[in-house]
Scaffold this motif. Structure first.
Motif, PDB file in Angstrom:
ATOM      1  N   ASP A 694       0.707  -1.243   0.173  1.00 34.89           N
ATOM      2  CA  ASP A 694       0.139   0.018   0.123  1.00 34.89           C
ATOM      3  C   ASP A 694       0.865   1.313   0.110  1.00 34.89           C
ATOM      4  O   ASP A 694       2.023   1.215   0.251  1.00 34.89           O
ATOM      5  N   ALA A 695       0.209   2.406  -0.242  1.00 34.27           N
ATOM      6  CA  ALA A 695       0.912   3.673  -0.544  1.00 34.27           C
ATOM      7  C   ALA A 695       1.832   4.053   0.951  1.00 34.27           C
ATOM      8  O   ALA A 695       2.899   4.849   0.741  1.00 34.27           O
ATOM      9  N   LYS A 696       1.075   3.608   2.095  1.00 39.50           N
ATOM     10  CA  LYS A 696       1.675   3.783   3.412  1.00 39.50           C
ATOM     11  C   LYS A 696       3.101   3.258   3.416  1.00 39.50           C
ATOM     12  O   LYS A 696       4.118   3.844   3.853  1.00 39.50           O
ATOM     13  N   ALA A 697       3.099   1.888   3.150  1.00 42.79           N
ATOM     14  CA  ALA A 697       4.404   1.168   3.318  1.00 42.79           C
ATOM     15  C   ALA A 697       5.290   1.867   2.433  1.00 42.79           C
ATOM     16  O   ALA A 697       6.495   1.975   2.622  1.00 42.79           O
ATOM     17  N   GLN A 698       4.875   1.966   1.000  1.00 42.98           N
ATOM     18  CA  GLN A 698       5.898   2.585   0.098  1.00 42.98           C
ATOM     19  C   GLN A 698       6.480   3.995   0.484  1.00 42.98           C
ATOM     20  O   GLN A 698       7.626   4.000   0.545  1.00 42.98           O
ATOM     21  N   LYS A 699       5.580   4.828   1.059  1.00 36.63           N
ATOM     22  CA  LYS A 699       6.118   6.041   1.691  1.00 36.63           C
ATOM     23  C   LYS A 699       7.201   5.900   2.706  1.00 36.63           C
ATOM     24  O   LYS A 699       8.164   6.590   2.693  1.00 36.63           O
ATOM     25  N   GLU A 700       6.844   4.984   3.522  1.00 35.57           N
ATOM     26  CA  GLU A 700       7.716   4.820   4.787  1.00 35.57           C
ATOM     27  C   GLU A 700       9.189   4.200   4.452  1.00 35.57           C
ATOM     28  O   GLU A 700      10.099   4.734   4.896  1.00 35.57           O
ATOM     29  N   ILE A 701       9.139   3.263   3.544  1.00 31.49           N
ATOM     30  CA  ILE A 701      10.257   2.608   3.187  1.00 31.49           C
ATOM     31  C   ILE A 701      11.276   3.578   2.328  1.00 31.49           C
ATOM     32  O   ILE A 701      12.457   3.649   2.457  1.00 31.49           O
ATOM     33  N   THR A 702      10.383   4.330   1.468  1.00 30.54           N
ATOM     34  CA  THR A 702      10.976   5.301   0.337  1.00 30.54           C
ATOM     35  C   THR A 702      11.701   6.481   1.279  1.00 30.54           C
ATOM     36  O   THR A 702      13.104   6.755   1.003  1.00 30.54           O
ATOM     37  N   ALA A 703      11.163   6.715   2.318  1.00 31.13           N
ATOM     38  CA  ALA A 703      11.590   7.995   3.145  1.00 31.13           C
ATOM     39  C   ALA A 703      12.782   7.237   3.866  1.00 31.13           C
ATOM     40  O   ALA A 703      13.800   8.097   4.209  1.00 31.13           O
ATOM     41  N   ALA A 704      12.829   6.053   4.460  1.00 37.79           N
ATOM     42  CA  ALA A 704      13.996   5.371   5.085  1.00 37.79           C
ATOM     43  C   ALA A 704      15.066   5.139   4.172  1.00 37.79           C
ATOM     44  O   ALA A 704      16.439   5.274   4.636  1.00 37.79           O
ATOM     45  N   LEU A 705      14.900   4.849   2.940  1.00 37.07           N
ATOM     46  CA  LEU A 705      15.898   4.730   1.892  1.00 37.07           C
ATOM     47  C   LEU A 705      16.734   5.971   1.381  1.00 37.07           C
ATOM     48  O   LEU A 705      17.914   6.052   0.953  1.00 37.07           O
ATOM     49  N   ILE A 706      16.088   6.983   1.903  1.00 38.33           N
ATOM     50  CA  ILE A 706      16.823   8.414   1.455  1.00 38.33           C
ATOM     51  C   ILE A 706      18.059   8.704   2.016  1.00 38.33           C
ATOM     52  O   ILE A 706      18.213   8.562   3.373  1.00 38.33           O
ATOM     53  N   GLY A 707      19.148   8.830   1.326  1.00 39.79           N
ATOM     54  CA  GLY A 707      20.650   9.101   1.880  1.00 39.79           C
ATOM     55  C   GLY A 707      21.091   7.553   2.562  1.00 39.79           C
ATOM     56  O   GLY A 707      22.211   7.585   2.983  1.00 39.79           O
ATOM     57  N   TYR A 708      20.403   6.644   2.256  1.00 38.54           N
ATOM     58  CA  TYR A 708      20.879   5.147   3.037  1.00 38.54           C
ATOM     59  C   TYR A 708      21.859   4.601   1.760  1.00 38.54           C
ATOM     60  O   TYR A 708      21.526   4.318   0.535  1.00 38.54           O
ATOM     61  N   ARG A 709      23.273   4.666   2.086  1.00 36.22           N
ATOM     62  CA  ARG A 709      24.305   4.065   1.147  1.00 36.22           C
ATOM     63  C   ARG A 709      24.646   2.693   1.192  1.00 36.22           C
ATOM     64  O   ARG A 709      25.653   2.264   0.462  1.00 36.22           O
ATOM     65  N   GLN A 710      24.562   2.107   2.428  1.00 33.28           N
ATOM     66  CA  GLN A 710      24.991   0.713   2.461  1.00 33.28           C
ATOM     67  C   GLN A 710      24.395  -0.438   1.358  1.00 33.28           C
ATOM     68  O   GLN A 710      23.234  -0.208   1.104  1.00 33.28           O
ATOM     69  N   ALA A 711      25.163  -1.202   0.980  1.00 38.89           N
ATOM     70  CA  ALA A 711      24.706  -2.422  -0.062  1.00 38.89           C
ATOM     71  C   ALA A 711      23.691  -3.482   0.779  1.00 38.89           C
ATOM     72  O   ALA A 711      22.806  -3.805   0.122  1.00 38.89           O
ATOM     73  N   SER A 712      24.091  -3.609   2.082  1.00 37.01           N
ATOM     74  CA  SER A 712      23.110  -4.626   2.813  1.00 37.01           C
ATOM     75  C   SER A 712      21.816  -3.816   3.292  1.00 37.01           C
ATOM     76  O   SER A 712      22.073  -2.597   3.780  1.00 37.01           O
ATOM     77  N   GLY A 721      11.903  -1.814  11.978  1.00 34.10           N
ATOM     78  CA  GLY A 721      10.980  -2.843  13.086  1.00 34.10           C
ATOM     79  C   GLY A 721      10.579  -4.111  12.394  1.00 34.10           C
ATOM     80  O   GLY A 721      10.041  -4.809  13.092  1.00 34.10           O
ATOM     81  N   GLY A 722      11.257  -4.576  11.308  1.00 38.26           N
ATOM     82  CA  GLY A 722      11.130  -5.873  10.794  1.00 38.26           C
ATOM     83  C   GLY A 722       9.511  -6.003  10.383  1.00 38.26           C
ATOM     84  O   GLY A 722       8.986  -7.175  10.009  1.00 38.26           O
ATOM     85  N   ARG A 723       8.967  -4.709   9.891  1.00 39.58           N
ATOM     86  CA  ARG A 723       7.365  -4.561   9.704  1.00 39.58           C
ATOM     87  C   ARG A 723       7.405  -4.942   8.228  1.00 39.58           C
ATOM     88  O   ARG A 723       6.182  -5.436   7.500  1.00 39.58           O
ATOM     89  N   TYR A 724       8.281  -4.806   7.223  1.00 45.96           N
ATOM     90  CA  TYR A 724       8.166  -4.941   5.923  1.00 45.96           C
ATOM     91  C   TYR A 724       9.290  -6.108   5.307  1.00 45.96           C
ATOM     92  O   TYR A 724      10.421  -6.177   5.719  1.00 45.96           O
ATOM     93  N   PRO A 725       9.041  -7.161   4.721  1.00 45.28           N
ATOM     94  CA  PRO A 725       9.878  -8.029   4.278  1.00 45.28           C
ATOM     95  C   PRO A 725      10.869  -7.417   3.210  1.00 45.28           C
ATOM     96  O   PRO A 725      10.647  -6.453   2.920  1.00 45.28           O
ATOM     97  N   PHE A 726      11.898  -8.060   3.331  1.00 48.39           N
ATOM     98  CA  PHE A 726      13.242  -7.620   2.533  1.00 48.39           C
ATOM     99  C   PHE A 726      12.751  -7.416   1.030  1.00 48.39           C
ATOM    100  O   PHE A 726      13.192  -6.396   0.289  1.00 48.39           O
ATOM    101  N   GLY A 727      11.861  -8.102   0.353  1.00 50.11           N
ATOM    102  CA  GLY A 727      11.530  -7.869  -0.847  1.00 50.11           C
ATOM    103  C   GLY A 727      10.998  -6.576  -1.187  1.00 50.11           C
ATOM    104  O   GLY A 727      11.101  -5.746  -2.090  1.00 50.11           O
ATOM    105  N   TYR A 728       9.998  -6.210  -0.259  1.00 52.58           N
ATOM    106  CA  TYR A 728       9.593  -4.728  -0.247  1.00 52.58           C
ATOM    107  C   TYR A 728      10.619  -3.697  -0.271  1.00 52.58           C
ATOM    108  O   TYR A 728      10.439  -2.682  -0.967  1.00 52.58           O
ATOM    109  N   LEU A 729      11.651  -3.767   0.476  1.00 56.86           N
ATOM    110  CA  LEU A 729      12.704  -2.910   0.444  1.00 56.86           C
ATOM    111  C   LEU A 729      13.495  -2.886  -0.935  1.00 56.86           C
ATOM    112  O   LEU A 729      13.898  -1.676  -1.322  1.00 56.86           O
ATOM    113  N   ARG A 730      13.727  -3.983  -1.151  1.00 64.41           N
ATOM    114  CA  ARG A 730      14.552  -4.098  -2.572  1.00 64.41           C
ATOM    115  C   ARG A 730      13.801  -3.471  -3.664  1.00 64.41           C
ATOM    116  O   ARG A 730      14.399  -2.650  -4.688  1.00 64.41           O
TER     117      ARG A 730
END
Length: 742
Positions: A694-712, A721-730
């Protein structure tokens, strides 16, 4: 057993010094740990060994690795020991005393990994030993050797399947870097794999540049090429033992540290030359195809084929010796139409007509590669059943459309500097007409050579027998040499105007398109042959660094390696040294963040390298590089992985199926399906992400990704908090990458 991401990433960093997995590694490792049979085709340098090494560290018991390559066994065991892993090997290179000592260690269960040859594995009494060693996994390396359809078939590999009866509950993993679709099916069948999870990575090696140069004073061309690459390691593949020795001798006389390597040499001398190359004491090895398959030297920067290989599989595997560390490598093929004649002599010596037919068809494919005017990478991948879309795949075409322009890989001579074309209408008309007239006269076709002989007024028994000297096309081709006509004919085959029927001894048949071109006299553009021009550098994927410091660290690495009697790359790879020379680590924490620095190596070598870096900085200004960061991802450029399995998932998704439904239909995990969606997004396919999250999940993950530089993504997963699977993050990361891509 089921392992969490943390349980896998921890040993990955501790023992191997890496912060993230390469494509498919994590999926393969998870399936292996769950006790499944796995079959994996990963390109050379794609991290095959890690797929069985890391599970061996996590699970209990002994992992037995079957390998046909004595040199590779020692190399991998040296690497494992340097990383703090208890590993050993048993083969014919060991004395009786050494073997007994290692057997005692196996009986007392000291080792996690055992490397063994297929011959030793099936020796009388050895199988009984295996039963007492708590074997919990078998890994079959170079698995293509089990298939008679493979380019390196070894009969002794067929006996490995008997292990299934003796160890019915022990999972198998089969791995190879080179296998066509037919060979893959044969491997699964011959090893009796039980419902294996099959993984086929892209055959693309984006850090390699492919070039073909016409032979014109071949030795001088090679000498000039190598002199422009001082201090770089390379392999020159030759057709004969004599040629390999001659070139090595000439290069040595011209100041290049070169050594020969071939099966006709004394085993001691051959081993000595191999060790010299591995330890950076000689920079070039001139070899027949007997060399290279078992060599794990990661910093081979170039591979030269002095003679034409006999097939694409062998060529792909040999070029795969370059750039195993992910840094740039160049693959140069020296080509002359006369090379075909040399190879045909070997083929004609075969007594089996079917073998001759197959070998000739394989050779013609190799010649097509050498002469093709389009993207060489596209040609290579297509041979293995993979479609390469190139940079054109990143166009504005929608997901149902496919670009019509030629692809451009930006990493082969044809894409970097397209060859000149010429108006070949008249020549093509003559060739097509000759094929047509021969068929018209006798109601049968002939091969390429006979057509050329008719065009060039040859007087042969076959021409007289069929009265082809009376044809209107006899002797109309005097303006071109036979070699030139051969190139014209082969290009007409590639253009689809002629069909070369390999099942009928290479008989040429004019196609509908060729007949239409002949009747309409439409313009036909042909490409000029490859030229003997000097090869220019193409270093895409190079890690910019302080070159003076890099050289200092290289010398230090060599000293440390010599003290321990191991090759330099066992200490650290070139990738690791370049990142040190780019980021100037000042303490253990900084150094531990460099790719390839594990815990044991940090303890053993950290202080020494940090001292060398500090000493360099005391007298040299620090250089600044763009995007200077310790979290720099692995240097290997990321290939497009729109494989058939990804396309199948995308097709199901576009039909309206949910991720869960696709998982059920395809028998795959949800995480695997999500990784397929990620690949589709990175290939610029249209994906409705709102159907996944849903839009909320996408928005929260995208916000957390801004400025995130690590490969892992593990730290980000934990932060959320483990609320979203790794597939969503990728998937969200892929969307951001495509949004900001040029």
């Amino acid at each position: 057993m089921t392992a969490t991401s943390d349980q896998l990433l921890a040993p990955l960093k501790q023992y191997f010094g890496f912060g993230s997995f390469r494509p498919l590694q994590e999926e393969i490792i998870r399936d292996a740990l769950e006790g499944r049979d796995v079959f994996a085709v990963l390109p050379t340098g794609g991290g095959k060994s890690l797929c069985f090494q890391l599970p061996a560290l996590v699970r209990t018991g002994l992992t037995v690795v079957v390998s046909p390559l004595i040199a590779l066994m020692k190399d991998q065991v040296d690497s494992m020991r340097a990383a703090g892993v208890s590993a050993t090997f048993l083969n014919s290179s060991l004395g009786a005393g050494e073997s007994r000592e290692r057997l005692r260690g196996l009986h007392s269960r000291e080792f996690k990994l055992l490397y063994v040859s297929p011959e030793r594995l099936l020796m009388s009494g050895f199988l009984d030993d295996l039963k007492s060693w708590n074997v919990t996994a078998f890994a079959i390396d170079e698995a293509h050797c089990i298939s008679e359809w493979g380019h390196d078939f070894r009969p002794e590999y067929r006996k490995i399947s008997s292990l299934r009866e003796i160890f019915p509950k022990v999972p198998f993993m089969a791995l190879t870097a080179t296998a066509t679709i037919r060979v893959r099916a044969d491997i699964v069948k011959q090893l009796h794999l039980h419902e294996p999870r099959c993984y086929v990575a892209s055959f693309n090696r984006p850090n390699l540049t492919y070039r073909v140069a016409a032979k014109a004073g071949a030795y001088e061309q090679v000498l000039s090429y190598i002199r422009s690459r001082r201090d770089e390691a390379g392999i020159i593949y030759c057709l004969s033992r004599k040629t390999s020795e001659d070139i090595a001798r000439k290069l040595s006389a011209d100041g290049i540290k070169a050594l020969p390597y071939h099966a006709g040499m004394d085993a001691t001398a051959r081993g000595k030359n191999q060790e010299s190359f591995l330890r950076d004491e000689s920079s070039v090895v001139c070899a027949t195809i007997a060399f290279g398959m078992g060599i794990n030297k990661p910093n081979v920067r170039f591979v030269i084929h002095y003679d034409l290989p006999k097939n694409i599989e062998g060529y792909y595997q040999e070029t795969g010796r370059a750039g195993r560390d992910g840094l740039p490598g160049e693959c140069l093929l020296m080509f002359s139409p006369g090379d075909r004649v040399k190879q045909m002599r070997f083929i004609e010596d075969k007594t089996d007509p079917k073998e001759r037919e197959i070998a000739q068809a394989q050779l013609e494919k190799m010649i097509h590669y050498a002469e093709v005017a389009s993207c060489r990478r596209e040609f290579l991948l297509g041979y293995f059943g993979e479609k390469f879309l190139g940079t054109v795949a990143e166009s504005e075409a929608d997901n149902d459309a496919r670009p019509t322009e030629p692809v451009n890989c930006e990493g082969c001579d044809n894409c970097l500097a397209p060859r000149q074309t010429w108006d070949g209408t008249l020549a093509s008309q003559k060739f097509l007409s000759c094929v047509y007239r021969i068929r018209e006269k006798g109601s049968f076709g002939v091969g390429m050579n006979h057509v050329i002989e008719v065009l060039t007024e040859a007087v042969t028994e076959k021409i007289r027998k069929f009265e082809h000297q009376s044809l209107s096309t006899y002797n109309i081709g005097g303006e071109h040499t036979r070699a030139e006509w051969g190139a014209i004919g082969r290009e007409l085959v590639r253009l689809g105007m002629l069909f070369q029927n390999t099942e009928k001894f290479g008989v040429l048949e004019i196609t509908d398109d060729g007949l239409a071109a002949l009747k309409s006299r439409r313009k036909i553009t042909l490409t000029k042959p490859v030229a003997p021009t000097e090869v220019t550098h193409h270093r895409a994927g190079e890690i910019a660094c302080d070159e003076v410091l890099f050289e200092t660290l290289r010398v230090l690495r060599k000293q440390l390696a010599d003290e321990r009697s191991v090759p330099p790359y066992i200490i650290f790879s070139d990738v690791t040294l370049r990142q040190m020379a780019r980021n100037y680590p000042a303490n253990d924490r900084d150094l531990s963040r460099i790719s390839g620095v594990g815990e044991k190596k940090l303890r053993e070598f950290g202080e020494t390298f940090l001292h060398a870096i500090a000493k360099h900085q005391a007298t040299n200004a620090r250089q600044i590089f763009a995007e200077d960061s310790f979290e720099k991802a692995e240097p290997m450029a990321r290939p497009s992985r729109m494989t058939e399995t990804v396309r199948e998932t995308l097709h199901c998704f576009q039909q309206g199926k949910t991720v869960a439904q696709i998982s059920q239909v395809r028998g795959l995990k949800d995480g695997t399906i999500l990784s397929h969606i990620e690949e589709a997004i990175l290939a610029r396919e249209a994906v409705d992400v709102a159907r996944i999250m849903d839009a909320k999940a996408q928005k929260e993950i995208t916000a957390a990704l801004i400025g995130y530089r690590q490969a892992s993504l593990t730290p980000l997963f934990e932060k959320l908090g483990g609320r979203y699977p790794f597939g969503y993050l990728r998937i969200c990361r892929a969307l951001m990458q495509m949004t900001h891509a040029p």
